[in-house]
Design an enzyme around this catalytic site. Structure first.
Site, PDB file in Angstrom:
ATOM      1  N   HIS A   1      -2.642  -0.989  -3.336  1.00  0.00           N
ATOM      2  CA  HIS A   1      -3.779  -0.105  -3.097  1.00  0.00           C
ATOM      3  C   HIS A   1      -3.572   1.168  -3.917  1.00  0.00           C
ATOM      4  O   HIS A   1      -2.651   1.941  -3.658  1.00  0.00           O
ATOM      5  CB  HIS A   1      -3.880   0.262  -1.616  1.00  0.00           C
ATOM      6  CG  HIS A   1      -4.162  -0.919  -0.724  1.00  0.00           C
ATOM      7  ND1 HIS A   1      -4.006  -0.859   0.635  1.00  0.00           N
ATOM      8  CD2 HIS A   1      -4.586  -2.174  -1.006  1.00  0.00           C
ATOM      9  CE1 HIS A   1      -4.336  -2.028   1.165  1.00  0.00           C
ATOM     10  NE2 HIS A   1      -4.687  -2.854   0.178  1.00  0.00           N
TER      11      HIS A   1
ATOM     12  N   SER B   1       0.857  -1.194   0.000  1.00  0.00           N
ATOM     13  CA  SER B   1       0.000   0.000   0.000  1.00  0.00           C
ATOM     14  C   SER B   1       0.890   1.240   0.000  1.00  0.00           C
ATOM     15  O   SER B   1       1.631   1.458  -0.952  1.00  0.00           O
ATOM     16  CB  SER B   1      -0.942  -0.026   1.212  1.00  0.00           C
ATOM     17  OG  SER B   1      -1.815   1.074   1.208  1.00  0.00           O
TER      18      SER B   1
ATOM     19  N   ASP C   1      -4.103  -5.215   5.784  1.00  0.00           N
ATOM     20  CA  ASP C   1      -4.533  -5.997   4.630  1.00  0.00           C
ATOM     21  C   ASP C   1      -3.428  -6.981   4.243  1.00  0.00           C
ATOM     22  O   ASP C   1      -2.262  -6.601   4.139  1.00  0.00           O
ATOM     23  CB  ASP C   1      -4.849  -5.061   3.461  1.00  0.00           C
ATOM     24  CG  ASP C   1      -5.449  -5.792   2.272  1.00  0.00           C
ATOM     25  OD1 ASP C   1      -6.072  -6.851   2.494  1.00  0.00           O
ATOM     26  OD2 ASP C   1      -5.300  -5.309   1.138  1.00  0.00           O
TER      27      ASP C   1
END
Length: 388
Positions: free
Chosen positions: A233, A206, A330
């Site tokens: 992301h 991310s 995540d």
């Protein structure tokens, strides 16, 4: 202690909006404003903020040029704001080349399900990035030589992100605390491959991911023996440009994943922004399922957990999964499923992360067998899979 922020944008409305959002959080203090890149350079030196939010397109001196000057004279963590256009995406990656740490779209509604989530995401990103202290002398990593690619150029965007694009520069983060498992700067040559056989490499990331992915993928050879799944992301408008940019820089092929793609060795598939990516099928017929996900239960689209979970089901233990820099957790649940099948899980170390969130979640759950400095990951992958 509050994170001190300099807000830079030529729009008075956007400066006011960003300031109001940030100061809703008691751990953030906006200490100044700049209306163009030249003023940003001057105020960065005068105010010494912990971090800067920076628009890309501004008069007098644009955001990219301002980032270059700030990183050369007064290195400061910078979060870019960009328009969700093809040109905006390209300019944003140029800003990351120049030393910016991360970016967000200027339309906050494009980064979260609702306004409240978008506000919290911006606040958390500013705090996480602002708490990273850069050395007062910016030291860029030595970039790889540009790849003279024989891969076909498929669009005008690919031409703009061609093989002459410079590598994203890396700040020297030697001032940060070392990770516990494998010290930064370790001798990868001394690490033995496990001897395990793989069929897939999967990488999730991310915040700070674009830099990290480019650092790793540009070091992999064209004959890399397995397909690679990339879960970053990123807004939907940015993933085509990012895939094209990587494809121009790398020896392996990099593409934005599409529904029905058949997985091929030496090819990296980037999950499209705003969608989920899963692996389906068996044997030589494994393909990608790319789909819209309207579930309120899953916050990230794409989600590392979703892709990792599908890899666990489809490939069982024949997966090398790596979790890189990023906010949140995540990837932890998906990595747990992979671990239960016998897959290998690695995490990036704290010292080389922009944000030690996702890798920390993996490490704290006892899922990772190695904690690696970013500079070591590519060599370690090649040794583990037997291609260098």
């Amino acid at each position: 202690m509050a994170v001190k922020v300099l807000v830079v944008d030529d729009s008075s409305f956007f400066r006011r909006r960003v300031s109001e959002i940030l100061e809703q959080d008691s751990d953030i203090q906006v200490i100044g404003f700049a209306v163009n890149g030249r003023e940003a350079v001057e105020k960065a030196a005068q105010l010494r903020p912990d971090m800067i939010t920076m628009d890309v397109e501004m008069p007098v001196l644009d955001g990219i040029s301002a980032v270059k000057e700030i990183m050369a004279s007064n290195p400061t963590p910078i979060l870019m704001f960009s328009s969700l256009t093809r040109d905006g995406a390209t300019a944003t990656f140029d800003a990351l080349d120049a030393g910016a740490m991360d970016f967000l779209p200027k339309k906050f509604e494009d980064i979260a399900r609702n306004n409240e989530d978008a506000i919290k995401l911006l606040q958390n990103k500013v705090k996480d990035i602002g708490r990273r202290r850069l050395p007062r002398t910016f030291k860029a990593a030595t970039p790889p030589k540009p790849v003279i690619s024989t891969k076909p150029i498929t669009s005008s965007l690919s031409q703009r992100t061609n093989t002459l694009t410079p590598s994203i520069k890396q700040p020297d983060r030697s001032f940060q605390r070392a990770a516990p498992t494998i010290p930064s700067g370790s001798n990868v040559a001394s690490m033995r491959a496990s001897g395990k056989q793989y069929q897939l490499v999967a990488i999730g990331t991310s915040t700070g991911g674009p830099v990290a992915l480019q650092t790793i993928l540009t070091q992999l050879p064209a004959n890399f023996p397995h397909p690679i799944l990339l879960i970053q992301h990123m807004p939907a408008a940015f993933t085509p440009a990012f895939a094209a940019r990587l494809n121009g820089l790398c020896q392996i092929k990099v593409k934005e994943a599409q529904q029905g793609d058949r997985l091929q060795p030496g090819t990296a598939y980037l999950a499209p922004g705003g969608q989920q990516m899963m692996v389906e099928g068996r044997g030589a017929n494994r393909t990608l399922r790319v789909f819209e996900d309207h579930s309120e239960r899953i916050s990230y689209k794409p989600s590392v957990d979703v892709t990792f979970a599908s890899a666990a089901k489809t490939y069982q233990g024949d997966v090398l999964a790596i979790v890189l820099t990023g906010m949140g957790a995540d990837g932890r649940d998906g990595a747990r499923m992979l671990k239960q099948t016998g897959a290998t899980i690695w995490a990036q170390d704290e010292k080389s992360c922009v944000v030690y969130g996702m890798p920390q979640a993996i490490a704290n759950a006892g899922l990772s067998s190695e904690s690696l400095a970013l500079s070591d990951v590519a060599a370690r992958i090649k040794r583990e899979v037997g291609c260098g």
